[in-house]
Design a protein around this motif. Structure first.
Motif, PDB file in Angstrom:
ATOM      1  N   LEU A   9       0.839  -1.204   0.000  1.00  0.00           N
ATOM      2  CA  LEU A   9       0.000   0.000   0.000  1.00  0.00           C
ATOM      3  C   LEU A   9       0.874   1.255   0.000  1.00  0.00           C
ATOM      4  O   LEU A   9       0.615   2.218  -0.741  1.00  0.00           O
ATOM      5  CB  LEU A   9      -0.922   0.003   1.227  1.00  0.00           C
ATOM      6  CG  LEU A   9      -1.811   1.243   1.403  1.00  0.00           C
ATOM      7  CD1 LEU A   9      -2.780   1.396   0.232  1.00  0.00           C
ATOM      8  CD2 LEU A   9      -2.587   1.177   2.716  1.00  0.00           C
ATOM      9  N   LEU A  29      -5.429  14.054  -3.331  1.00  0.00           N
ATOM     10  CA  LEU A  29      -5.076  14.527  -1.983  1.00  0.00           C
ATOM     11  C   LEU A  29      -3.697  15.201  -2.007  1.00  0.00           C
ATOM     12  O   LEU A  29      -3.524  16.304  -1.462  1.00  0.00           O
ATOM     13  CB  LEU A  29      -5.076  13.328  -1.037  1.00  0.00           C
ATOM     14  CG  LEU A  29      -5.337  13.538   0.450  1.00  0.00           C
ATOM     15  CD1 LEU A  29      -6.534  14.435   0.699  1.00  0.00           C
ATOM     16  CD2 LEU A  29      -5.543  12.178   1.115  1.00  0.00           C
ATOM     17  N   LYS A  32      -3.789  18.630  -3.444  1.00  0.00           N
ATOM     18  CA  LYS A  32      -4.376  19.686  -2.597  1.00  0.00           C
ATOM     19  C   LYS A  32      -3.363  20.269  -1.609  1.00  0.00           C
ATOM     20  O   LYS A  32      -3.641  21.295  -0.988  1.00  0.00           O
ATOM     21  CB  LYS A  32      -5.603  19.142  -1.865  1.00  0.00           C
ATOM     22  CG  LYS A  32      -6.804  18.971  -2.785  1.00  0.00           C
ATOM     23  CD  LYS A  32      -7.977  18.325  -2.068  1.00  0.00           C
ATOM     24  CE  LYS A  32      -9.103  18.071  -3.065  1.00  0.00           C
ATOM     25  NZ  LYS A  32     -10.099  17.129  -2.566  1.00  0.00           N
ATOM     26  N   GLU A  44      -9.534  12.175  10.623  1.00  0.00           N
ATOM     27  CA  GLU A  44      -9.652  10.713  10.786  1.00  0.00           C
ATOM     28  C   GLU A  44      -9.291  10.297  12.214  1.00  0.00           C
ATOM     29  O   GLU A  44      -9.891   9.364  12.763  1.00  0.00           O
ATOM     30  CB  GLU A  44      -8.770   9.968   9.770  1.00  0.00           C
ATOM     31  CG  GLU A  44      -9.076  10.246   8.303  1.00  0.00           C
ATOM     32  CD  GLU A  44     -10.521   9.944   7.883  1.00  0.00           C
ATOM     33  OE1 GLU A  44     -11.254   9.268   8.626  1.00  0.00           O
ATOM     34  OE2 GLU A  44     -10.916  10.402   6.797  1.00  0.00           O
ATOM     35  N   ASP A  66      -8.894   4.076   7.912  1.00  0.00           N
ATOM     36  CA  ASP A  66      -8.837   5.420   7.298  1.00  0.00           C
ATOM     37  C   ASP A  66      -7.650   6.210   7.846  1.00  0.00           C
ATOM     38  O   ASP A  66      -6.936   6.876   7.092  1.00  0.00           O
ATOM     39  CB  ASP A  66     -10.119   6.220   7.598  1.00  0.00           C
ATOM     40  CG  ASP A  66     -11.254   5.871   6.651  1.00  0.00           C
ATOM     41  OD1 ASP A  66     -11.004   5.169   5.658  1.00  0.00           O
ATOM     42  OD2 ASP A  66     -12.388   6.305   6.914  1.00  0.00           O
ATOM     43  N   HIS A  70      -4.366   7.536   5.696  1.00  0.00           N
ATOM     44  CA  HIS A  70      -4.049   8.964   5.609  1.00  0.00           C
ATOM     45  C   HIS A  70      -2.723   9.303   6.301  1.00  0.00           C
ATOM     46  O   HIS A  70      -2.018  10.234   5.903  1.00  0.00           O
ATOM     47  CB  HIS A  70      -5.197   9.816   6.187  1.00  0.00           C
ATOM     48  CG  HIS A  70      -6.388   9.906   5.266  1.00  0.00           C
ATOM     49  ND1 HIS A  70      -7.448   9.028   5.322  1.00  0.00           N
ATOM     50  CD2 HIS A  70      -6.655  10.749   4.238  1.00  0.00           C
ATOM     51  CE1 HIS A  70      -8.322   9.339   4.367  1.00  0.00           C
ATOM     52  NE2 HIS A  70      -7.869  10.379   3.708  1.00  0.00           N
TER      53      HIS A  70
HETATM   54  N1  LIG Z   1      -6.829   2.743   1.465  1.00  0.00           N
HETATM   55  C1  LIG Z   1      -7.299   3.685   0.807  1.00  0.00           C
HETATM   56  C2  LIG Z   1      -8.245   4.594   1.369  1.00  0.00           C
HETATM   57  N2  LIG Z   1      -8.789   4.656   2.607  1.00  0.00           N
HETATM   58  C3  LIG Z   1      -9.616   5.696   2.572  1.00  0.00           C
HETATM   59  N3  LIG Z   1      -9.621   6.287   1.352  1.00  0.00           N
HETATM   60  C4  LIG Z   1     -10.427   7.417   0.881  1.00  0.00           C
HETATM   61  O1  LIG Z   1     -10.423   8.407   1.885  1.00  0.00           O
HETATM   62  C5  LIG Z   1     -11.617   9.158   1.774  1.00  0.00           C
HETATM   63  C6  LIG Z   1     -12.119   9.378   3.193  1.00  0.00           C
HETATM   64  O2  LIG Z   1     -13.455   9.727   3.176  1.00  0.00           O
HETATM   65  P1  LIG Z   1     -13.930  11.155   3.663  1.00  0.00           P
HETATM   66  O3  LIG Z   1     -15.417  11.114   3.625  1.00  0.00           O
HETATM   67  O4  LIG Z   1     -13.252  11.510   4.933  1.00  0.00           O
HETATM   68  O5  LIG Z   1     -13.343  12.125   2.559  1.00  0.00           O
HETATM   69  P2  LIG Z   1     -14.027  12.621   1.206  1.00  0.00           P
HETATM   70  O6  LIG Z   1     -15.217  13.428   1.507  1.00  0.00           O
HETATM   71  O7  LIG Z   1     -14.209  11.452   0.256  1.00  0.00           O
HETATM   72  O8  LIG Z   1     -12.871  13.532   0.600  1.00  0.00           O
HETATM   73  P3  LIG Z   1     -12.164  14.833   1.178  1.00  0.00           P
HETATM   74  O9  LIG Z   1     -12.526  15.934   0.250  1.00  0.00           O
HETATM   75  O10 LIG Z   1     -12.579  15.090   2.595  1.00  0.00           O
HETATM   76  O11 LIG Z   1     -10.702  14.497   1.082  1.00  0.00           O
HETATM   77  C7  LIG Z   1     -12.596   8.359   0.890  1.00  0.00           C
HETATM   78  O12 LIG Z   1     -12.714   9.004  -0.370  1.00  0.00           O
HETATM   79  C8  LIG Z   1     -11.899   7.021   0.730  1.00  0.00           C
HETATM   80  O13 LIG Z   1     -12.089   6.436  -0.546  1.00  0.00           O
HETATM   81  C9  LIG Z   1      -8.750   5.631   0.579  1.00  0.00           C
HETATM   82  N4  LIG Z   1      -8.363   5.853  -0.717  1.00  0.00           N
HETATM   83  C10 LIG Z   1      -7.466   4.973  -1.240  1.00  0.00           C
HETATM   84  N5  LIG Z   1      -6.943   3.912  -0.523  1.00  0.00           N
HETATM   85  C11 LIG Z   1      -5.998   2.987  -1.176  1.00  0.00           C
HETATM   86  O14 LIG Z   1      -4.973   3.715  -1.800  1.00  0.00           O
HETATM   87  C12 LIG Z   1      -4.505   3.006  -2.942  1.00  0.00           C
HETATM   88  C13 LIG Z   1      -4.549   3.938  -4.136  1.00  0.00           C
HETATM   89  O15 LIG Z   1      -5.899   4.239  -4.403  1.00  0.00           O
HETATM   90  P4  LIG Z   1      -6.295   5.422  -5.436  1.00  0.00           P
HETATM   91  O16 LIG Z   1      -5.784   6.676  -4.851  1.00  0.00           O
HETATM   92  O17 LIG Z   1      -7.808   5.403  -5.454  1.00  0.00           O
HETATM   93  O18 LIG Z   1      -5.682   5.098  -6.721  1.00  0.00           O
HETATM   94  C14 LIG Z   1      -5.445   1.793  -3.143  1.00  0.00           C
HETATM   95  O19 LIG Z   1      -4.793   0.670  -2.533  1.00  0.00           O
HETATM   96  C15 LIG Z   1      -6.659   2.176  -2.298  1.00  0.00           C
HETATM   97  O20 LIG Z   1      -7.343   1.054  -1.791  1.00  0.00           O
END
Ligand SMILES: N=c1c2ncn([C@@H]3O[C@H](COP(=O)(O)OP(=O)(O)OP(=O)(O)O)[C@@H](O)[C@H]3O)c2ncn1[C@@H]1O[C@H](COP(=O)(O)O)[C@@H](O)[C@H]1O
Length: 94
Positions: A9, A29, A32, A44, A66, A70
């Motif tokens: 990850l 992210l 930003k 979180e 989460d 983050h």
């Molecule tokens: N593990 C995670 C993960 N955990 C949480 N999140 C994201 O974190 C955000 C948290 O939700 P919030 O409601 O707090 O935030 P939001 O309203 O969506 O967004 P903000 O404007 O507040 O940032 C959600 O959009 C989740 O999808 C993640 N996004 C990606 N990953 C992993 O990261 C890797 C890369 O993923 P991508 O970035 O999608 O390519 C992959 O392995 C994913 O599984």
């Protein structure tokens, strides 16, 4: 097994930083900036603390996940890795 996945990850997060993708939440992210990334870690962490006071196992574990995700993003945004933090813990370990 768990540590192997965290390592994978972290590599993916590093790749999203170095090779931004339009469809990636992680890349958006980073784009930003550090203030937003740090703010997300704070949010979180607070959500995890709130769930710790309740008894919903699923919500608690999801908030923990989460925060960990983050947290790794924040380390990368600052130019660090989990290995850098682990070294500090190793130095403290008695
Ligand atoms: N593990 C995670 C993960 N955990 C949480 N999140 C994201 O974190 C955000 C948290 O939700 P919030 O409601 O707090 O935030 P939001 O309203 O969506 O967004 P903000 O404007 O507040 O940032 C959600 O959009 C989740 O999808 C993640 N996004 C990606 N990953 C992993 O990261 C890797 C890369 O993923 P991508 O970035 O999608 O390519 C992959 O392995 C994913 O599984």
């Amino acid at each position: 097994m768990a540590l192997e996945f965290i390592e994978a990850l972290e590599k993916t997060i590093k790749d999203r930083h170095e090779n931004p993708s339009d469809t990636s939440y992680t890349s958006s992210l980073f784009a930003k900036g550090i203030n937003k990334v740090a703010q997300k870690v704070g949010e979180e962490a607070v959500e995890l603390v709130i769930e710790a006071k309740d008894d919903n196992e699923d919500l608690f574990l999801n908030e923990a996940a989460d925060l960990l995700y983050h947290y790794i993003v924040l380390l990368r945004a600052k130019g660090y890795s989990l290995e850098d933090v682990t070294k500090i813990l190793e130095q403290r370990h008695k």
